[in-house]
Design a protein around this motif. Structure first.
Motif, PDB file in Angstrom:
ATOM      1  N   LYS A 252      -2.096  26.365   2.905  1.00 50.46           N
ATOM      2  CA  LYS A 252      -2.461  26.715   4.396  1.00 50.46           C
ATOM      3  C   LYS A 252      -2.864  24.510   4.377  1.00 50.46           C
ATOM      4  CE  LYS A 252      -5.618  26.892   7.745  1.00 50.46           C
ATOM      5  NZ  LYS A 252      -6.931  27.604   8.684  1.00 50.46           N
ATOM      6  N   GLN A 253      -3.553  24.001   3.445  1.00 47.20           N
ATOM      7  CA  GLN A 253      -3.338  22.839   3.419  1.00 47.20           C
ATOM      8  C   GLN A 253      -2.465  22.048   3.091  1.00 47.20           C
ATOM      9  OE1 GLN A 253      -6.216  21.010   3.173  1.00 47.20           O
ATOM     10  NE2 GLN A 253      -5.534  18.619   2.038  1.00 47.20           N
ATOM     11  N   ILE A 254      -0.955  22.396   2.895  1.00 46.47           N
ATOM     12  CA  ILE A 254       0.377  22.190   2.283  1.00 46.47           C
ATOM     13  C   ILE A 254       0.947  21.635   3.865  1.00 46.47           C
ATOM     14  CG2 ILE A 254       2.910  21.581   1.480  1.00 46.47           C
ATOM     15  CD1 ILE A 254       1.487  22.892  -0.950  1.00 46.47           C
ATOM     16  N   ARG A 260       1.970  14.466   5.382  1.00 46.47           N
ATOM     17  CA  ARG A 260       1.001  12.963   4.623  1.00 46.47           C
ATOM     18  C   ARG A 260       1.590  13.367   3.387  1.00 46.47           C
ATOM     19  NH1 ARG A 260      -2.294  13.052   8.262  1.00 46.47           N
ATOM     20  NH2 ARG A 260      -3.173  11.766   9.786  1.00 46.47           N
ATOM     21  N   TYR A 261       1.369  14.449   2.658  1.00 41.52           N
ATOM     22  CA  TYR A 261       2.053  15.002   1.527  1.00 41.52           C
ATOM     23  C   TYR A 261       3.626  14.123   1.128  1.00 41.52           C
ATOM     24  CZ  TYR A 261      -1.629  17.296   0.398  1.00 41.52           C
ATOM     25  OH  TYR A 261      -3.080  17.529  -0.036  1.00 41.52           O
ATOM     26  N   LEU A 266       7.593  11.329  -1.320  1.00 42.99           N
ATOM     27  CA  LEU A 266       8.433  10.984  -0.954  1.00 42.99           C
ATOM     28  C   LEU A 266       8.818   9.460  -0.399  1.00 42.99           C
ATOM     29  CD1 LEU A 266      10.245  14.345  -0.053  1.00 42.99           C
ATOM     30  CD2 LEU A 266       9.654  13.463  -1.802  1.00 42.99           C
ATOM     31  N   ASN A 267       8.139   8.627  -0.592  1.00 43.26           N
ATOM     32  CA  ASN A 267       8.423   7.243   0.187  1.00 43.26           C
ATOM     33  C   ASN A 267       9.024   7.208   1.551  1.00 43.26           C
ATOM     34  OD1 ASN A 267       5.947   6.085  -2.281  1.00 43.26           O
ATOM     35  ND2 ASN A 267       8.006   6.164  -3.814  1.00 43.26           N
ATOM     36  N   VAL A 268       8.990   7.678   2.236  1.00 46.59           N
ATOM     37  CA  VAL A 268       9.848   7.826   3.548  1.00 46.59           C
ATOM     38  C   VAL A 268       9.343   7.169   4.526  1.00 46.59           C
ATOM     39  CG1 VAL A 268      10.916  10.149   2.888  1.00 46.59           C
ATOM     40  CG2 VAL A 268       8.752  10.229   4.617  1.00 46.59           C
ATOM     41  N   PHE A 414       9.300  24.159   4.618  1.00 50.78           N
ATOM     42  CA  PHE A 414       8.543  23.501   5.836  1.00 50.78           C
ATOM     43  C   PHE A 414       8.881  21.509   4.971  1.00 50.78           C
ATOM     44  CE2 PHE A 414       4.208  20.290   6.704  1.00 50.78           C
ATOM     45  CZ  PHE A 414       4.680  20.346   7.689  1.00 50.78           C
ATOM     46  N   LEU A 415       8.614  21.912   3.973  1.00 50.31           N
ATOM     47  CA  LEU A 415       8.473  20.419   3.286  1.00 50.31           C
ATOM     48  C   LEU A 415       9.970  20.169   3.432  1.00 50.31           C
ATOM     49  CD1 LEU A 415       5.982  21.434   0.016  1.00 50.31           C
ATOM     50  CD2 LEU A 415       5.564  19.345   2.455  1.00 50.31           C
ATOM     51  N   CYS A 416      11.042  21.189   2.588  1.00 48.53           N
ATOM     52  CA  CYS A 416      11.897  20.816   2.904  1.00 48.53           C
ATOM     53  C   CYS A 416      12.814  20.376   4.499  1.00 48.53           C
ATOM     54  CB  CYS A 416      13.242  22.369   2.354  1.00 48.53           C
ATOM     55  SG  CYS A 416      12.765  22.817   0.833  1.00 48.53           S
TER      56      CYS A 416
END
Length: 529
Positions: A252-254, A260-261, A266-268, A414-416
């Motif tokens: 859930k935190q992710i 923000r992660y 990933l420095n986007v 979600f991250l992808c």
């Protein structure tokens, strides 16, 4: 405690929490507006994204699962074992603080010291602040379980105001201190917060008021870890439930802090763009979070107390089922209408709000598009908060474990999606990915609610259907305000701006009048609770 009493106290707790969220957000916005005139966007980006993410991750991973497990069920329990379990948050917090602190110091990009000085000290201070806050966790859970509304209001208000005063003072007097300013303010904030809870219970325990309420803890020593002869150190049922919630809270935190992660690892976006994104994100969530988050936290306690975890609707007390279904329906209707109002009016007034708040630095570029997308995201946040708090209060251990697998898959997707949408649309991609994330979570929660009430006569999901008349007013308001923005906003002078604001005020008034006429049951619920 009767279900009706729990509902009344829960509603007061939600209202007080909502007022606290107003205070927190107003202070944050005022602080951002003030510091923008003294400090760089890069410094604000590092504090509000990088360091705050470290603090929130440590605190969330160390305590969220314990809170969920220890607030489930009745307040009548073996509090010695529950308090013992809660003290385990401290060593867990130390572990996460050290582990993540090393990652933040050695594996992530370090800001330019000439632009953002004292980064290493900031990482240490924010990690330490998380550990200090966890020292107050047994006190917080005990207060929350017994619905100590006034204590929460005073403690959190005093701590946030103290932090604000110290930050402003240091920014004015020592702007060259950089991250030292925010490090000292963060440590001061958590210290004041924990001391308020400790001092309250030191005075309260053993007092005539505590005796009158038959408070389960009678002395301060009982709030410390203690062994009971011939008994286990913790309640293993609570411990197993905590482990299930821990696996879920990690995912859930992710999902909650996913953007923000992605920014951090990933420095986007550069630190300056992160600062702008965070400011717009805070502005977009002002009304949303000061209402939705307190409702989610407080009514989780209500549903957990009124209904029994893991039992079917037929095995519950039917009077309590009827009350829970009615409250869930009205809560869904309440947050849906708030979310729709923000979505409709937020679209046409995003650029004006940013221009007034931060000038051309925020109102030009991607700022307005960010806030418009966030207005839509608020609608998803609104519904998800209520549906997920109900399912979290009712799911048994096995259901929680199954949900963890869903969250695991969703986290990866979600991250992808966040990464690829950010490559295509910049920072707007983060919000679009969050909308997708919330949509999937809403679908899962509504599916659970539908199946839970399927064998009863109650249909609380009908709260997600606004009246046709109100829906028509929303559509007309969206069209009129969008047309007004094209004609009068935002570079045509203050007279044109006032016309644009007046148009929105009239449309909002028409919406509220229609709402009061078509949603009488909801209006009665809000007034009575």
């Amino acid at each position: 405690m009767a279900a009706q009493d729990v509902l009344g106290q829960t509603a007061r707790l939600a209202s007080s929490s909502a007022l606290l969220q107003v205070l927190f957000r107003v202070v944050t916005f005022g602080l951002n507006a003030f510091t923008l005139r003294y400090l760089s966007r890069e410094l604000i980006g590092v504090v509000n994204v990088r360091l705050t993410l470290l603090y929130s991750t440590v605190v969330f991973l160390a305590r969220e699962a314990f809170r969920r497990a220890c607030l489930s069920g009745s307040a009548k329990r073996n509090w010695t074992k529950t308090i013992n379990l809660l003290w385990l948050t401290v060593p867990l917090g130390v572990f996460w603080s050290l582990t993540l602190g090393l990652v933040w110091l050695h594996l992530l990009e370090v800001p330019d010291p000439s632009v953002v000085p004292h980064y290493q000290a900031g990482v240490v201070a924010f990690g330490l602040s998380a550990i200090i806050e966890l020292l107050g966790e047994p006190f917080w859970v005990l207060a929350q379980a017994h619905l100590f509304v006034r204590l929460k209001v005073i403690a959190e208000s005093l701590s946030v105001v103290s932090k604000c005063i110290l930050t402003v003072t240091l920014v004015i007097l020592y702007p060259h201190w950089g991250l030292y300013i925010f490090s000292l303010a963060q440590l001061f904030y958590v210290s004041v917060l924990v001391m308020c809870y400790v001092i309250y219970f030191v005075v309260f325990l053993g007092s005539p008021e505590a005796t009158k309420k038959s408070f389960p803890v009678t002395r301060v020593r009982a709030l410390l870890p203690s062994f009971v002869e011939d008994e286990t150190f913790v309640n293993w049922k609570e411990a197993r439930l905590t482990w299930s919630f821990f696996k879920q809270s990690f995912l859930k935190q992710i999902l909650t802090e996913g953007e923000r992660y992605v920014m951090t690892f990933l420095n986007v976006l550069n630190f300056g763009d992160q600062g702008v994104y965070d400011i717009v994100n805070n502005l977009g969530s002002l009304v949303a979070r000061f209402i939705f988050l307190p409702i989610e936290e407080s009514f989780y306690v209500f549903f957990a107390k009124v209904l029994e975890r893991g039992k079917t609707v037929k095995d519950q007390k039917q009077d309590d089922v009827a009350m829970a279904a009615n409250v869930l329906e009205l809560l869904l209707k309440l947050v849906l209408l708030i979310g729709l109002t923000i979505t409709v009016f937020g679209y046409a007034y995003s650029q004006l709000a940013l221009d007034i708040y931060g000038g051309s630095m925020l109102s030009s570029g991607t700022g307005p598009d960010l806030l418009r997308c966030y207005s839509l995201y608020v609608l998803f946040l609104a519904v998800n908060g209520v549906t997920e708090c109900f399912t979290s209060a009712l799911m048994c251990k096995e259901e929680v474990d199954r949900y963890n697998f869903v969250m695991l898959a969703l986290s990866f997707i979600f991250l992808c999606i966040s990464y690829f949408l950010t490559q295509l649309y910049g920072s707007v991609g983060f919000i679009l990915a969050n909308c997708f994330n919330m949509g999937i979570r809403i679908a899962h929660s509504t599916h659970y609610i539908y199946h839970f009430f399927r064998e009863s006569t109650h249909r609380p999901l009908s709260g997600l259907l606004p009246s046709p008349a109100l829906l028509l007013v929303y559509i007309i308001s969206a069209g009129l305000t969008a047309f007004s923005e094209v004609l009068f906003c935002c570079d045509k002078g203050w007279v044109a701006r006032l016309i644009h604001i007046s148009t929105g005020a009239l449309c909002l008034a028409a919406t509220l009048v229609t709402m009061s006429c078509s949603e009488t049951k909801l209006i009665h619920f809000v007034r009575s609770q």
